[in-house]
Every structure is written in structure tokens, then in C-alpha cells.
Design an enzyme around this catalytic site. Structure first.
Site, PDB file in Angstrom:
ATOM      1  N   GLU A  27      -4.394   7.971  -2.844  1.00 58.68           N
ATOM      2  CA  GLU A  27      -4.947   6.699  -2.378  1.00 58.68           C
ATOM      3  C   GLU A  27      -5.288   5.766  -3.537  1.00 58.68           C
ATOM      4  OE1 GLU A  27      -5.209   5.190   0.603  1.00 58.68           O
ATOM      5  OE2 GLU A  27      -4.024   6.884   1.262  1.00 58.68           O
ATOM      6  N   HIS A  48       0.838  -1.205   0.000  1.00 60.95           N
ATOM      7  CA  HIS A  48       0.000   0.000   0.000  1.00 60.95           C
ATOM      8  C   HIS A  48       0.875   1.258   0.000  1.00 60.95           C
ATOM      9  CE1 HIS A  48      -3.687   2.312   1.214  1.00 60.95           C
ATOM     10  NE2 HIS A  48      -2.772   3.120   1.736  1.00 60.95           N
ATOM     11  N   GLU A  49       1.806   1.341   0.957  1.00 53.29           N
ATOM     12  CA  GLU A  49       2.665   2.527   1.034  1.00 53.29           C
ATOM     13  C   GLU A  49       3.607   2.595  -0.173  1.00 53.29           C
ATOM     14  OE1 GLU A  49       1.837   4.708   3.064  1.00 53.29           O
ATOM     15  OE2 GLU A  49       0.559   3.494   4.360  1.00 53.29           O
ATOM     16  N   HIS A  63       1.915   4.492  -2.893  1.00 48.50           N
ATOM     17  CA  HIS A  63       2.086   5.929  -2.671  1.00 48.50           C
ATOM     18  C   HIS A  63       3.475   6.375  -3.150  1.00 48.50           C
ATOM     19  CE1 HIS A  63      -1.494   6.991  -0.436  1.00 48.50           C
ATOM     20  NE2 HIS A  63      -1.282   6.106   0.522  1.00 48.50           N
TER      21      HIS A  63
END
Length: 504
Positions: A297, A267-268, A271
């Protein structure tokens, strides 16, 4: 362009670059504060962050900045594109910040720095009363800021605009209603299904160091550039982009549930790919960042869900995962594993929620924030209201405030209006994926081969490179040919969970 205009433009950009240098230093201090800075240093570090933030703030509303805006605005058509958009961004900040007294802004920044450390302790102790006075002051500050800035329609719209320009309460109420009407019945059907995956082996002991090694491998496969970043440990996972050459990822390890670290890292990492691939032309300007939290996001959720929870991705990486584990996956087929990591059941913690129930967690926070800002509820009521909403939406109730109202870091940093971006990002991601499939119909085959480069390239060409030079809905329209459309996410979720739980 005349020499005089070129000189004025250069002076303006140099001034902006100095402001960005302050912001980069502040970001680095925040990163250190959240990745293991000594507890006894927190108070002084918070004061330093407050002082530097105050300096950057003062520059943004100074007479010098006012002069640059006044002189350059009439010359807009003669400026290059980056300068023109930088000026527009700076002017919007100037108009907004000029309305806040500098002393109040510094007080607010110091409060945010202290509140985050208090929140950390309060969460650990499950003690809302410890955090409550800080949260009350943060809410009051935000209400006061709205008073300075003004609002249209709903007071909460002003905060939404800080994170997702173009999105209003009216838009959110509509799309959230549409999502909720489809998700809640699907959650109910799944709870009644007899075809539930076996998941007990997922929570067997998985050594922290092995999780880290595997996470690093996955980041590398995603295309994360380790010459421009690093992976660290924190209480609440985050990514911080200092500039495209220094974009850091953090994660949280749980030896009894490897999914937190691995999916959190993916997830990160999503980003981070965004920040690492912004055009270098934008470095040193406020345009050198993601255009909105929702579009940001969209990148993290795209990689976490559309890539990381895809069976084709694990066709490539399941055997690798086994080499790092303690044998917990022995005898478990790829299909069984895929169904297990996509299990859907109501849970208390947002960052650990499955794809299907995740938007409900966001809606709860949105409704609470909206009510707080509009004086419909008070901070002291939050634990009860939070628990009631979890029972109403998900059928479960937190046993303490650590797993309830204190679970997220956002409010301690003054981030009100941020949460809706998570659900918007999910909708954006589904819409981008639907469009990507037209250009890359072999998406699953690429995942099976471990070749994620064409996927990253598509995202860079359509999203990453532009930084903040395009507004969120402009990015969406240019990339997909249409405005926000929740149907792609709804269709994706229905199709995926129908297959996993054999609902039809």
C-alpha cells in the site's frame, strides 16, 4: 556445498516452483472471475479454485515438504540466500497450515469464492441479509483458525501477522490514536473554512473510453511495462501479480466522476510497479511478491497521493487531460484544478475518500474487525455499528448497506486483518517520501518534466527488488534509517491542507 546438498536444494526448489505454478493458475482464475466471467460459470469456477487451492495446500503440508524442511534446516548456513529465505518462508507456512485440517481449508476456499459473487450481488441490491450467512461463516472460520494457530496478547494479532508481520494491536492503537487526534480537528477546521474549492465541473460527463485512453497514458508515464501487463475493468479495482512478467491492473469507470478511474488506475499502477520490479532471482519462490500488504500500500498510495495529487504532476498532465475531456476544464486554471482534486470533505466510500479523511475509513474497519474477532459484536449488528461509526467519525450516515457495510470486497475473500495495512501503507509512504527527498530534492521538477524514472528507480532500489526477502519494518528501517514514525504523514497532511484551505 557438496553435490548431495546441491541436489537436495534443487529438488526442494523444484517442489516449491510446482506449488507456485498452482498459485499462479489460481490467481489467473481469480482475475478472470473478477473481470467478467459468466455468472453461470461462477459455481463451477469456485469449485475448481477450491480443488487447486487444496492441492497447493496439501503440498505445503505434505510428508515430502516435512522431509525437505527436516533435511535442509540443519544445513541452513550452507544454502544460498534465496534458498535460505525460501525455506524460512515455507517453514512458517508449513507450521501454520499443518494446524488446519485439509478438508476445512478446501471448504473455506470454496466459501470465499462463492461469497465474493454473492457479495457483488448483495452490494448491487444493497441487501446485507443476502451476504450475512456467508460473512458469519467466514468470521467463524477465521476464529477457528486463530484457535488452531494460537495468539499472543490480542486474538486479532494473529490475523495482523498474516498481512503485516511485526505489527500488533498495541502498535495500531497507538499510531491510530496519534493520527486521529490530528486529523479530526483538521477536518473540523476545513469544514469551517471559507476558502473551499469549486468542484462541480469534476463530475460532468467524461466518456468511459476517453478515461481509459488517458489512464493508459498515465500508466505509461509512471513506468508501467505493458509488455508485462494490461488494464481491465472490474467492479472493485485491484492489481494481480502472476509473476514479474505478468502483472495486471484493473479499474472502475464512472462517466460522472473521472477521478475514480484515473486515481484508481494510478493507485493500482503503484502496486503493479512493485510487482514488475521484483528481482528475477526470486521467480518461482514465495519470495516473489510484496513483503506485506502495508509496504504494498505504501507504493500505491505514494503514486496516487504524493505523485498523482501533486500540483507538479498536473503541471505536466493537465493539458493532456483536457484533450480527452468534453471541455469541462475550459476556463479552469491549474491552481483551481489542483485545489479541486484535493478537496477534503467527509464521504461514505473508502476508495473515493480524500487523503485527509481516508485513514478514518480504515480505523472504522479496524475497530469493527477487532471487535468481531474478540466476540464483542456479532455479524448481524454490523450495518448499525458501521453506520454509527461513520456518523461518529465523519458526521455522515449511509442511506443503505451498498454504500455502507457492503462497500468493500475484502471480507468476502476472508481478508480479516488486511484493512489496517492501508493506513500503515500511508504512513510508510510519507516516511519513504521524506527520505527520498534527500536523494531526489528535484522531485517536483521531475514531475513537471514528466520524468518519473528516477523516482521509480529509487523505489526499486529501496523497496521493489527485495520482494519478500525483507520484512516490512526491515524495509522501512533500511530505507529511512528509522522505525515507523507517524509524524511524517501528519506533517504532510497539515502542511498540504493548510495551504489548500488557507487555514493559517
Amino acid at each position: 556445498m557438496t553435490t548431495a546438498i546441491a541436489g537436495l536444494e534443487k529438488d526442494f526448489l523444484d517442489y516449491v516452483k510446482k506449488m507456485q505454478a498452482y498459485n499462479e493458475a489460481i490467481s489467473l482464475m481469480y482475475w478472470d472471475l473478477r473481470t467478467g466471467a459468466p455468472k453461470k460459470g461462477v459455481e463451477q469456477r469456485s469449485e475448481v479454485i477450491g480443488m487447486l487451492s487444496s492441492e497447493a495446500f496439501a503440498m505445503s503440508v505434505s510428508e515430502e515438504m516435512a522431509a525437505y524442511i527436516a533435511k535442509l534446516s540443519p544445513l541452513e548456513n550452507e544454502l544460498n540466500e534465496v534458498t535460505k529465505k525460501t525455506l524460512k518462508e515455507i517453514k512458517a507456512d508449513y507450521d501454520r497450515n499443518k494446524k488446519i485440517p485439509a478438508a476445512e481449508f478446501q471448504e473455506y476456499i470454496v466459501l470465499c469464492s462463492k461469497a465474493e459473487s454473492v457479495w457483488e450481488q448483495a452490494k448491487e441490491d444493497a441487501d446485507f441479509e443476502l451476504f450475512r450467512p456467508y460473512l458469519e461463516r467466514l468470521v467463524e472460520f477465521n476464529k477457528k483458525f486463530i484457535g488452531y494457530w494460537g495468539y499472543e496478547g490480542n486474538k486479532y494479532n494473529t490475523l495482523l501477522d498474516l498481512y503485516e508481520p511485526g505489527i500488533t494491536v498495541e502498535v495500531l492503537d497507538e499510531v491510530f490514536s496519534e493520527l486521529r487526534s490530528e486529523i479530526v480537528p483538521l477536518v473540523q477546521k476545513i469544514s469551517e473554512s471559507e476558502h473551499k474549492p469549486k468542484t462541480s465541473y469534476l463530475s460532468e460527463h467524461f466518456p468511459k473510453e476517453k478515461q481509459k485512453e488517458f489512464s493508459l497514458k498515465i500508466l505509461e508515464k509512471m513506468g508501467y511495462d505493458f509488455d508485462s501487463g494490461r488494464l481491465d475493468e472490474t467492479v472493485h479495482p485491484f492489481m494481480i501479480g502472476l509473476n514479474p512478467g505478468d502483472v495486471r491492473v484493473t479499474t472502475k469507470y464512472d462517466e460522472n466522476d473521472w477521478r475514480n478511474a484515473v486515481f484508481g488506475t494510478i493507485h493500482e499502477g503503484g502496486h503493479a510497479l512493485y510487482e514488475q520490479n521484483i528481482s528475477n532471482e526470486l521467480v518461482g519462490t514465495p519470495l516473489c511478491t510484496g513483503t506485506s500488504t502495508g509496504i504494498h500500500e505504501s507504493q500505491s498510495l505514494f503514486y496516487e497521493n504524493f505523485v498523482g495529487r501533486n500540483k507538479a504532476f498536473w503541471a505536466q498532465n493537465y493539458e493532456l487531460l483536457k484533450t480527452y475531456s468534453n471541455g469541462q476544464f475550459d476556463g479552469v486554471s491549474l491552481d483551481e484544478f489542483y485545489r479541486a482534486i484535493n478537496e477534503s470533505k467527509p464521504s461514505l466510500i473508502r476508495i473515493e475518500a480524500d487523503e485527509l479523511t481516508y485513514p478514518l475509513h480504515v480505523m472504522i474497519r479496524y475497530e469493527i474487525e477487532k471487535a468481531l474477532i474478540n466476540d464483542e459484536i456479532e455479524v448481524k449488528e454490523l450495518p448499525r455499528i458501521w453506520n454509527d461509526k461513520y456518523e461518529q467519525y465523519l458526521g455522515i450516515r449511509p442511506s443503505n448497506d451498498g454504500e455502507g457495510v457492503l462497500q468493500d470486497v475484502h471480507w468476502s475473500g476472508g481478508s480479516f486483518g488486511y484493512f489496517p495495512s492501508y493506513a500503515l501503507g500511508y504512513m510508510y509512504a510519507a516516511q519513504l517520501k521524506h527520505k527520498m527527498d534527500e536523494s531526489i530534492p528535484e522531485f517536483d521538477e521531475l514531475l513537471e518534466k514528466g520524468d518519473l524514472e528516477p523516482i521509480k528507480k529509487w523505489m526499486t532500489e529501496n523497496v521493489h527488488q527485495f520482494g519478500k526477502t525483507k520484512k516490512p519494518l526491515e524495509i522501512l528501517k533500511d530505507a529511512t534509517g528509522e522505525g515507523l514514525n507517524a509524524s511524517y504523514l501528519i506533517n504532510y497532511l497539515k502542511q498540504k491542507y493548510d495551504e489548500i484551505y488557507k487555514l493559517s
